[in-house]
Design an enzyme around this catalytic site. Structure first.
Site, short mmCIF file in Angstrom:
data_model
loop_
_atom_site.label_atom_id
_atom_site.label_comp_id
_atom_site.label_asym_id
_atom_site.label_seq_id
_atom_site.Cartn_x
_atom_site.Cartn_y
_atom_site.Cartn_z
N ARG B 617 10.05 4.46 7.57
CA ARG B 617 9.39 3.19 7.91
C ARG B 617 8.13 3.03 7.07
NH1 ARG B 617 8.86 2.69 13.94
NH2 ARG B 617 10.70 1.36 13.78
N GLN B 627 0.02 1.84 -3.40
CA GLN B 627 0.20 3.26 -3.72
C GLN B 627 1.27 3.45 -4.80
OE1 GLN B 627 -1.31 6.36 -2.56
NE2 GLN B 627 -2.71 4.65 -2.56
N GLY B 691 6.25 10.06 3.65
CA GLY B 691 5.27 9.79 2.60
C GLY B 691 5.85 8.89 1.52
N GLY B 693 3.30 7.80 -1.32
CA GLY B 693 2.31 7.66 -2.38
C GLY B 693 2.59 8.51 -3.61
N GLU B 694 3.32 9.59 -3.44
CA GLU B 694 3.63 10.44 -4.59
C GLU B 694 5.04 10.18 -5.11
OE1 GLU B 694 0.48 13.97 -3.63
OE2 GLU B 694 2.57 14.44 -3.29
#
Lengths: 316, 734
Positions: B617, B627, B691, B693-694
């Protein structure tokens, strides 16, 4: 940064005398290069003479049909000037290819001519550098030299002159007007203004102590199509790996100068005479005797390719 | 709250506030310059200024020649060196000491700090210091050092290669094979805000304002280094100007500010100047990677091997660049191994997507090369080798894995069909153009995270947790979570972060921050809801929190009524059971890139970029998109320009400023599209989020490299792909 004293000069002669009269004194105009170098103590002036109040901020016609650019005209104003854009487009293009908008707003015409090399070993005071500390040696030789010079360099120093604007000025046969502490003026052809490093890389120009640049003049326009092709690793805000300033005439003749390759804007008149024969002929002559390192040998074919792109554009 | 069974339907699923692309609530502070960064806090009155002195050599020892002269310089209050500091403790997270002397471990290692009344005085006095160095032989050459490097595990301890099936035989027998070496250089975090701290002592109690991604780690490590109890340290980091992993660890600024403040008897500010940061702090280590892939003619991978070597200071750890290769593609026979060499360069450590970022840069070129050998489309080759299980332990399924959908939807959106499979064929004037693709993969990590949530009589909600916002949007997504849970509008929630006075969160790093810290807030909100229901006499299980009211059956009360007699507080933490072991929790994506390569000069310019991400989600699509586009930008940097250049004679990174360590500027970045697949991962946490962002970084570099190959027909396996590496292979000039 070392502590220093500061004054604002009221007139050119006073400025020249103020610098000539004090060892370690320097002029400051926009300060975009000098202040950075002072923060890391590559430059350690004892006294700064601020020339920004001097009346050198105009661009004027000359009786010979050229223009006189005041020493304090900002890079932004010069690049945007309608006469420059119309008649000396290579100069306008070279300027906007350099630095960033913020820096160009502050940087001056004279200061641009006097900017110092960006060799990383010059910037690191732990490293030997004949330019920064005469006689200490050159850590760049045998080190990381991808960005450094391929021609006109010496056993003492392999740095480049980093600027873009002066490459165009060299192409346009500009004259650098100065006044010295005795009030004597002279006009130095730009070809003679920057020195090759030789054994004295700390001496970068022919200016005498206290000699102040007042203006840069351009001869009458030469027509032709104007190009400034700057090759770099990122699209903006980077120094040239190689740049090519060129004015190409309808008959295929023209002028060519290179940036990012030598201690000064690199123009070889005998080489540019070969323009009708193509890029390879020009660069073979212009870079005869080049002494690249393994890291920067690519600059030679790159110069040829960049010039070839200019020639192709001029024919399009 | 223990999370040990998959999440059921919960209040977050309403998605009234969560899942909305709301603006960042800290945005106005950032854009008006009123967010206080580490160097700007004014609570520390009358601060003095510290200037750090760094070592001029990479390895050896030194002695001071004229410290008395430095001490006597105008304005100087104190000079602290290793001698004045006495023995410092060793933190858990650093390899190199943060204050060297008499030995030096790396170039620009801090060897002292000068504290003076003004910054200018401290800087000028520091420049007076004369130091006599004795240079020792060091190892600065990764290629040489790897010759004798041992195989290690992720932790740097001796290990054996990980083998599934029989790799060597399977690879030897494969009809189609690739065996290639790839290199990635050292990278600098180069975040906008430098390392900076203000420290002040009150008796034996230390307060530090600093720029740090993980408050509790920082607080513990600083206390250890200073040999004081952890509870004597107040550690504050409310706003952070980027970190990228570089601010997961205490650095010299915090330690020397604390030591300087002790010596000066007042508050001391220390910031690291930009040219000092690349060598003084940590970096992403360079890698040399060998990838072997064997496949049947139909494209089925039968053997996949990935070995990576990197270097670090003695006692350091490897860049875990082979991790994704254990999980990304199917294949019965597998080999992965890490080698770790000892180097005397500055400390290597985590940088955004450690492991996967450089690993994917290599693996996803290898996949492109292999697809070409097989005569397959690179998208189809990846789809062919998709796996829904952990290949080494097939009983472990991925909790959710939509890599195939990322690839197919991306291909359609990007009009991948326009790609000419034959490289070097497509021209647009002087530009050779090409398209490239890479998969994106990054594991999702779970971590304990606590929060405290208050309700006041006016119906306002306040959240406190030591979670940090490193520019990612933590303030906003935490507010969204609390608003959703408590049934209030976003502007009824205030969020306080980044203080050791608040419950310990998971912190920011490893793309674990958003999902875990909001799950911690979820847990605290559940507690608060119970307290409210109890106070109002409602059944906690059936009470509905919405529109600023609590409803149960036909009863209804304003939320604030519950706090009429005083503030109500819920505090809890999210803790995880074994779901992450039973299931493999990962995030997936696909990157598509179009480039133009100047046929004359070899200059590469990006034309279009697209990322399709499947990461559970998405709590806030706007901040998540930010990001991802930031990560894509970083990926362009690693593809085209970023490299810390090692001077192997003197042992340091030569290009240690932002003029010479180039990162992309606006002009380098074209239009970027980001698509998030609609997901909710119930095995991850109650937020059903993972996650992201990476993920946005992993694979981008390879997609660019593959596009350059498609444009030019020149395959470059050494990053960054600067024009000097392929100029002589471009088509000849006419």
């Amino acid at each position: 940064m070392k502590a220093f004293t500061y004054e604002r000069a009221k007139d050119p002669l006073a400025a020249a005398r103020a610098v000539a009269g004090r060892p370690g004194a320097k002029f400051i105009a926009g300060g975009t290069n000098l202040l950075d170098l002072m923060k890391i103590e590559v430059e350690v002036p004892t006294h700064l003479v601020d020339v920004q109040d001097l009346p050198f901020d105009k661009i004027e016609q000359t009786p010979q049909g050229g223009v006189r650019i005041g020493a304090l005209v900002t890079n932004t104003d010069l690049a945007a000037d309608p006469r420059i854009r119309r008649d000396y487009a290579v100069l306008s293009r070279a300027i906007v290819a350099g630095a960033s908008g913020q820096l160009r707003n502050k940087a001056s015409t004279a200061g641009n001519l006097l900017q110092r090399t960006r060799c990383p070993y010059f910037y690191d005071t732990n490293m030997a550098c004949n330019k920064r500390k005469p006689g200490s040696g050159c850590a760049a030789i045998g080190g990381f030299s991808r960005q450094l010079g391929v021609i006109g360099v010496s056993k003492s120093c392999i740095a480049t002159f980093p600027g873009d604007m002066p490459v165009a000025l060299r192409l346009l046969d500009a004259l650098v007007e100065t006044v010295d502490p005795q009030g004597k003026t002279r006009a130095i052809p730009i070809a003679d203004f920057h020195r090759l490093w030789g054994d004295h890389p700390e001496m970068e120009t022919v200016l005498a102590p206290g000699e102040l640049i007042t203006a840069v003049t351009l001869p009458a326009p030469i027509g032709g199509k104007h190009y400034y092709e700057k090759v770099r690793d990122r699209a903006s805000y980077a120094f040239a790996l190689v740049s090519v300033a060129a004015v190409i005439q309808p008959d295929g003749s023209g002028r060519v100068a290179f940036g990012g390759v030598a201690p000064k804007p690199w123009r070889v008149e005998a080489a540019e005479a070969l323009l009708p024969q193509g890029a390879a002929a020009v660069t073979a002559k212009a870079f005869a005797g080049a002494t690249p390192s393994k890291d920067n040998a690519f600059k030679l074919p790159l110069a040829t390719r960049a010039l070839a792109s200019v020639i192709a554009q001029s024919k399009a | 709250m223990k999370f040990d069974t998959p999440a059921q339907t919960n209040p977050i699923d309403k998605m009234v506030v969560v899942g909305r692309a709301v603006d960042r609530i800290d945005g106005p502070l950032k854009t008006t310059g009123t967010a206080t960064y580490a160097y700007e806090h004014r609570e520390a009155v009358n601060p003095a200024y510290g200037w750090v002195i760094g070592s001029a050599i990479a390895k050896g020892s030194f002695r001071w020649l004229n410290l008395n002269e430095v001490r006597a310089a105008p304005g100087v209050i104190a000079v602290v060196t290793a001698q004045e500091a006495g023995p410092l403790g060793k933190g858990d997270f650093n390899t190199a000491k943060l204050l060297g002397g008499p030995d030096v471990d790396h170039y620009h290692q801090a060897i002292g700090v000068v504290v003076a009344e003004t910054l200018e005085q401290a800087r000028a006095a520091a420049a007076l210091a004369r130091v006599e160095y004795a240079r020792a032989e060091g190892q600065f050459d990764l290629v040489k050092a790897l010759d004798t490097a041992a195989v290690v595990g992720d932790n740097g301890k001796p290990a054996s290669p990980e083998i599934v099936g029989t790799f060597d035989a399977a690879f030897a027998a494969a009809p189609v094979k690739l065996d290639a070496e790839y290199t990635t250089p050292d990278h600098s975090h180069a975040m906008m805000e430098p390392f900076a701290s203000i420290a002040v002592w009150n008796g034996d109690e230390l307060t530090v304002w600093t720029s740090h991604q993980l408050i509790d780690w920082g607080r513990s490590d600083l206390a250890k280094m200073l040999n004081i109890p952890k509870d004597k340290v107040r550690f504050l980091s409310p706003y952070i100007g980027g970190g990228f992993g570089g601010k997961l660890w205490v650095r010299a600024d915090a330690v020397l500010a604390a030591l300087g403040a002790k010596a000066a008897g007042r508050a001391v500010k220390v910031a690291l100047p930009r040219p000092f940061m690349m060598n003084n702090s940590t970096h992403r280590p360079a890698t040399r990677q060998r990838i072997r892939i064997g496949a049947r003619q139909d494209g089925t991978i039968t053997a996949i091997g990935h070995e990576s070597g990197s270097g670090d200071l003695p006692g350091g750890s490897p860049e875990t660049a082979t991790g994704q290769t254990k999980l990304l593609y199917a294949g019965a026979n597998r080999l992965t191994a890490l080698r770790l060499a000892v180097l005397d360069l500055p400390e290597g450590n985590a940088m955004r997507a450690p492991g996967e970022a450089p690993g994917m840069m290599a693996l996803e070129i290898a996949m492109d090369e292999m697809a070409e050998k097989l005569g397959m489309d690179p998208v189809a080759f990846r789809i062919k080798n998709d796996t829904q299980v952990d290949p080494a332990r097939p009983e472990r399924r991925f909790s959710q894995r939509q890599l195939v959908r990322c690839l197919t939807e991306g291909a359609e959106r990007f009009v991948w069909s326009r790609r000419n499979p034959k490289p070097g064929q497509t021209r647009d004037g002087r530009w050779l153009t090409g398209l490239g693709v890479a998969a994106a993969f990054r594991n999702h990590m779970s971590g304990t995270s606590a929060a405290r949530v208050h309700l006041d009589a006016d119906g306002k909600v306040a959240v406190e947790t030591d979670m940090t916002d490193i520019g990612t949007g933590s303030y906003t997504i935490i507010a969204q979570t609390a608003a959703e849970m408590m049934g209030v509008p976003l502007d009824a929630v205030t969020v306080k972060l980044g203080s050791s006075e608040f419950p310990v969160s998971v912190g920011s790093g490893g793309q674990w921050g958003a999902a875990n810290s909001t799950a911690g807030v979820y847990a605290a909100c559940v507690r608060l809801r119970e307290a409210i229901a109890q106070k109002l006499g409602f059944d906690p299980a059936s009470a509905l929190f919405e529109g600023g009211f609590v409803r149960s059956g036909n009863r209804s009360a304003r939320l604030g009524e519950a706090a009429a007699q005083g503030r109500l507080t819920g505090e809890d933490k999210i803790e995880y059971g074994t779901l992450g072991k039973t299931w493999q929790l990962s995030t997936f994506g696909a990157h598509f890139v179009e480039v133009g390569v100047d046929a004359y000069t070899g200059v590469t310019r990006l034309r279009r970029m697209l990322a399709v991400c499947a990461a559970g989600r998405i709590i806030n699509p706007k901040s998540a998109r930010s990001q991802v586009i930031g990560a894509m930008t970083m990926g362009v940097g690693s593809a085209l320009m970023e490299e810390l250049v090692v001077d192997k004679r003197f042992g340091f990174f030569v290009n240690h400023d932002l003029a010479s360590y180039e990162v992309p500027v606006h002009a380098d970045i074209p239009h970027q599209d980001v698509i998030f697949l609609d997901e909710a991962d119930d095995k991850a946490n109650p937020m059903k989020a993972k996650g992201v962002g990476e993920l946005g970084l992993c694979g981008v570099g390879a997609a660019v490299a593959n596009a350059i190959y498609n444009a030019t027909g020149v395959r470059i396996r050494d990053y960054p792909l600067t024009l000097d590496k392929y100029l002589d292979k471009l088509p000849p000039l006419v």
